[in-house]
Enzyme design. Structure first.
Site, PDB file in Angstrom:
ATOM      1  N   SER A 444      -8.192   0.434  -2.727  1.00 40.36           N
ATOM      2  CA  SER A 444      -6.914   0.354  -2.038  1.00 40.36           C
ATOM      3  C   SER A 444      -7.228   0.409  -0.557  1.00 40.36           C
ATOM      4  O   SER A 444      -7.678   1.425  -0.056  1.00 40.36           O
ATOM      5  CB  SER A 444      -6.017   1.518  -2.448  1.00 40.36           C
ATOM      6  OG  SER A 444      -4.903   1.547  -1.590  1.00 40.36           O
ATOM      7  N   ARG A 445      -7.017  -0.704   0.128  1.00 39.20           N
ATOM      8  CA  ARG A 445      -7.496  -0.788   1.502  1.00 39.20           C
ATOM      9  C   ARG A 445      -6.578  -0.101   2.506  1.00 39.20           C
ATOM     10  O   ARG A 445      -6.882  -0.041   3.678  1.00 39.20           O
ATOM     11  CB  ARG A 445      -7.694  -2.254   1.888  1.00 39.20           C
ATOM     12  CG  ARG A 445      -8.928  -2.846   1.258  1.00 39.20           C
ATOM     13  CD  ARG A 445      -9.246  -4.200   1.819  1.00 39.20           C
ATOM     14  NE  ARG A 445      -8.585  -5.250   1.085  1.00 39.20           N
ATOM     15  CZ  ARG A 445      -9.098  -5.905   0.062  1.00 39.20           C
ATOM     16  NH1 ARG A 445     -10.307  -5.614  -0.351  1.00 39.20           N
ATOM     17  NH2 ARG A 445      -8.432  -6.846  -0.551  1.00 39.20           N
ATOM     18  N   VAL A 446      -5.438   0.409   2.050  1.00 39.70           N
ATOM     19  CA  VAL A 446      -4.575   1.097   3.004  1.00 39.70           C
ATOM     20  C   VAL A 446      -5.095   2.507   3.262  1.00 39.70           C
ATOM     21  O   VAL A 446      -4.938   3.066   4.322  1.00 39.70           O
ATOM     22  CB  VAL A 446      -3.118   1.096   2.506  1.00 39.70           C
ATOM     23  CG1 VAL A 446      -2.288   2.068   3.290  1.00 39.70           C
ATOM     24  CG2 VAL A 446      -2.558  -0.301   2.633  1.00 39.70           C
TER      25      VAL A 446
END
Ligand code: ATP
Ligand code: MG
Length: 590
Positions: A444-446
């Site tokens: 999850s790149r957030v």
């Protein structure tokens, strides 16, 4: 128009015009177009009342049908919201005089496979709705020098009302769907028509299905969690409101189940959920709706269904329609969760249309703009700035892979557009590890912004420990005598994997996740046999909940956890472990 600037007009009617009528027509047309006109008469038995006059691509429709249509358009204009009709109708009839007005018409060249090519209509725009005979609508998809390619939205029965040569009119409107609060709890088709037999839906507004995504200044960072209720995801791949997280995996690996559990977990959190089913079996959609109803979740959901049985054009616009539906709520400052199930089938529907429109095929026969197809859809998910109300739309697109191949065209495209992916693996699924999240390939790149402080504190080194376990598992696969340290680490890892298993429709609350993680990371579950894990987990939660009700409520509402509170939970968990082991030793001994 011929070389001497002479206009040629065609008059169609049932009986020939008298000489006087003919010269009046010619005088009218030459005054209007500013050049001499020759008039040709064509007999048309169908036009018993009135006539039709064609000059170039302009048509003056003075038939009974045409005049009635004018009246209807006048009524529609007066009363867009379709409120109390009678007084407005009386007004319109009293003030109505049929006008001689020209409208742009075209003519069908070819039709077939939900695609029509049309000539004329020089001013038609991309994305405009065209009106065909028999009430069929079409969407302009291709503007070529001498013809227009458009996709048709017929429902099978009236699509054959269109024949070569039949007349097409412009609507002047871009494609859109009705939206509004009244759609909550309903199942609708891709054009917003109800499918659940519960009657008409009173729309609050009409939104175009394609609108530009919010710009950079219209957005703010993703900083609020959108909890899925699944421990494996919330702990390691937290999703934030406004994020786009892809759910990817082979067929039957629980992709829909992850999305569905996330929807169920939004109960009571004031999140509007939109589920768009594209190209699925109608029975699966019906089953999903049943599940939502059974869990009292339908009243905050909208289901948009374009099953495999409907045309490719409807499957193509369904996600855009769903997105427009969600945007209506987002721009009101509310939080929306939208699931596109699934975009592989959407790409296939678009490929069908493109090939029928005779666009050149590219990689895997998809048209060149298939990337843009999905990026313009997913870019519309956002966390809006406070000036725009601070609403958000979180997207969970789903993609099906073939034999785990994430490097195929559509999966790579969508992976690069989204802010991360949950990778579900068949092997894990069949070994009983469900949800079958592959910890190594998911991301999850957030990042941690979308996680509460309590969760962050509780997760600790979970990801690292699992990675270590996977590596060690491979190394120790074939060796029989392991040293004590290695064996302990293996059982610890197996315990963690076991902990991440979760039945369907049973999302964990935040305090439950925090307690389980704290206990697991502190090796409290180390010596619990795997088969007792589920029971142990349940009883541990019950015991800590009973002992610390306020702390649990605080975890759920504020998501904060101080060091002292952490110790408090751990000591409760250890107390429980001692009791549990004592009870088991007794039952084993006795
Ligand atoms: P498809 O490719 O057909 O769309 P899918 O990947 O969406 O499949 P699901 O339909 O969600 O998969 O799940 C497949 C089956 O696995 C279903 O019968 C579902 O009930 C079951 N399943 C999914 N998740 C779990 C879980 N956590 N625990 C137990 N069973 C599960
Ligand atoms: Mg599915």
């Amino acid at each position: 128009m011929d070389e001497q600037e002479m206009l040629h007009a065609v008059l169609s009617s049932a009986t020939p015009p008298t000489a006087e009528q003919k010269s009046r027509f010619e005088a009218f047309l030459s005054k209007r177009h500013g050049c001499p006109v020759t008039l040709e008469w064509v007999a048309d038995e169908a036009l018993e009342k009135g006539f039709r006059l064609q000059v170039g691509s302009e048509q003056y429709d003075w038939t009974l049908e045409g005049r009635l249509r004018q009246l209807q358009e006048r009524l529609d204009k007066l009363n867009p919201g379709k409120m109390s009709v009678i007084p407005l109708m009386e007004d319109a009839i009293a003030s109505w005089t049929p006008e001689v007005y020209a409208e742009e018409t075209g003519c069908v060249l070819t039709v077939g496979d939900e695609i029509a090519t049309v000539s004329g209509l020089e001013h038609a725009e991309y994305g405009e709705i065209l009106l065909f005979s028999g009430g069929v609508r079409g969407l302009v998809q291709d503007l070529r020098p001498d013809s227009i390619g458009c996709i048709l939205f017929g429902n099978g029965s009236n699509a054959d009302a269109i024949a070569q040569g039949s007349i097409v009119r412009r609507s002047g409107r871009t494609a859109g769907i009705p939206v509004g609060e009244a759609f909550l709890g309903r199942v609708v088709g891709a054009l917003g028509t109800p499918l659940d037999g519960k009657g008409e839906i009173e729309a609050a507004d009409y939104r175009p299905i394609e609108v530009p995504a919010p710009g950079i200044l219209d957005r703010q960072p993703v900083n609020t969690p959108m909890e899925t209720g699944l421990l494996a995801i919330d702990s390691m791949f937290p999703i934030g409101r406004g994020q786009r997280e892809l759910i990817i995996g082979d067929r039957q690996t629980g992709k829909t189940a992850v999305a569905l559990d996330t929807i169920l977990n939004q109960k009571g959190k004031d999140v509007v959920c939109v589920y768009v089913a594209i190209g699925q079996k109608s029975s699966s959609v019906a089953q999903l709706v049943e599940t939502l109803k059974r869990h009292d979740a339908m009243d905050y959901c909208i289901v948009i269904s374009a099953p495999a049985s409907v045309s490719a054009s409807l499957q193509y616009i369904a996600p855009y329609a769903g997105c427009a539906m969600g945007e209506y709520f987002m721009y009101q400052g509310r939080d929306v969760l939208i699931v596109y199930d699934d975009l592989s089938k959407h790409a296939v529907a678009y490929r069908t249309l493109s090939l029928l429109l005779e666009r050149s095929p590219g990689r895997e026969a998809y048209p060149g703009d298939v990337f843009y197809l999905h990026s313009r859809l997913l870019e519309r998910s956002a966390h809006l700035s406070d000036a725009l109300g601070g609403g958000s739309m979180t997207a969970l697109p789903i993609v099906e892979t073939q034999a785990g191949d994430v490097s195929a065209y559509i999966p790579t495209n969508i992976i690069s557009i989204t802010d991360g992916q949950i990778f579900l693996e068949s092997n894990l699924f069949f070994s009983g590890q469900r949800p079958a999240v592959n910890v190594g390939l998911s991301v999850s790149r957030v990042g941690g912004d979308a996680q509460t402080r309590a969760m962050k504190k509780a997760v600790g080194t979970l990801r690292l420990d699992l990675a270590q376990f996977r590596e060690m598992e491979v190394f120790t696969q074939f060796s029989s005598d392991l040293d004590d340290m290695t064996r302990r680490q293996l059982t610890y890892g197996q315990g963690l994997m076991r902990l991440l298993r979760q039945p369907q429709y049973r999302p964990w609350r935040q305090h439950e996740q925090v307690i389980l993680l704290l206990a697991a990371m502190d090796h409290i579950m180390q010596d619990i046999p795997l088969r007792e894990m589920d029971d142990f987990r349940r009883s541990l939660l019950d015991s800590v909940q009973d002992a610390e009700p306020e702390l649990c409520a605080q975890l759920d509402e504020q998501g904060t956890l101080s060091d002292a509170e952490r110790e408090q939970i751990l000591s409760r968990a250890k107390e429980f472990l001692t009791r549990y082991q004592a009870a088991h030793a007794e039952s084993a001994g006795g």
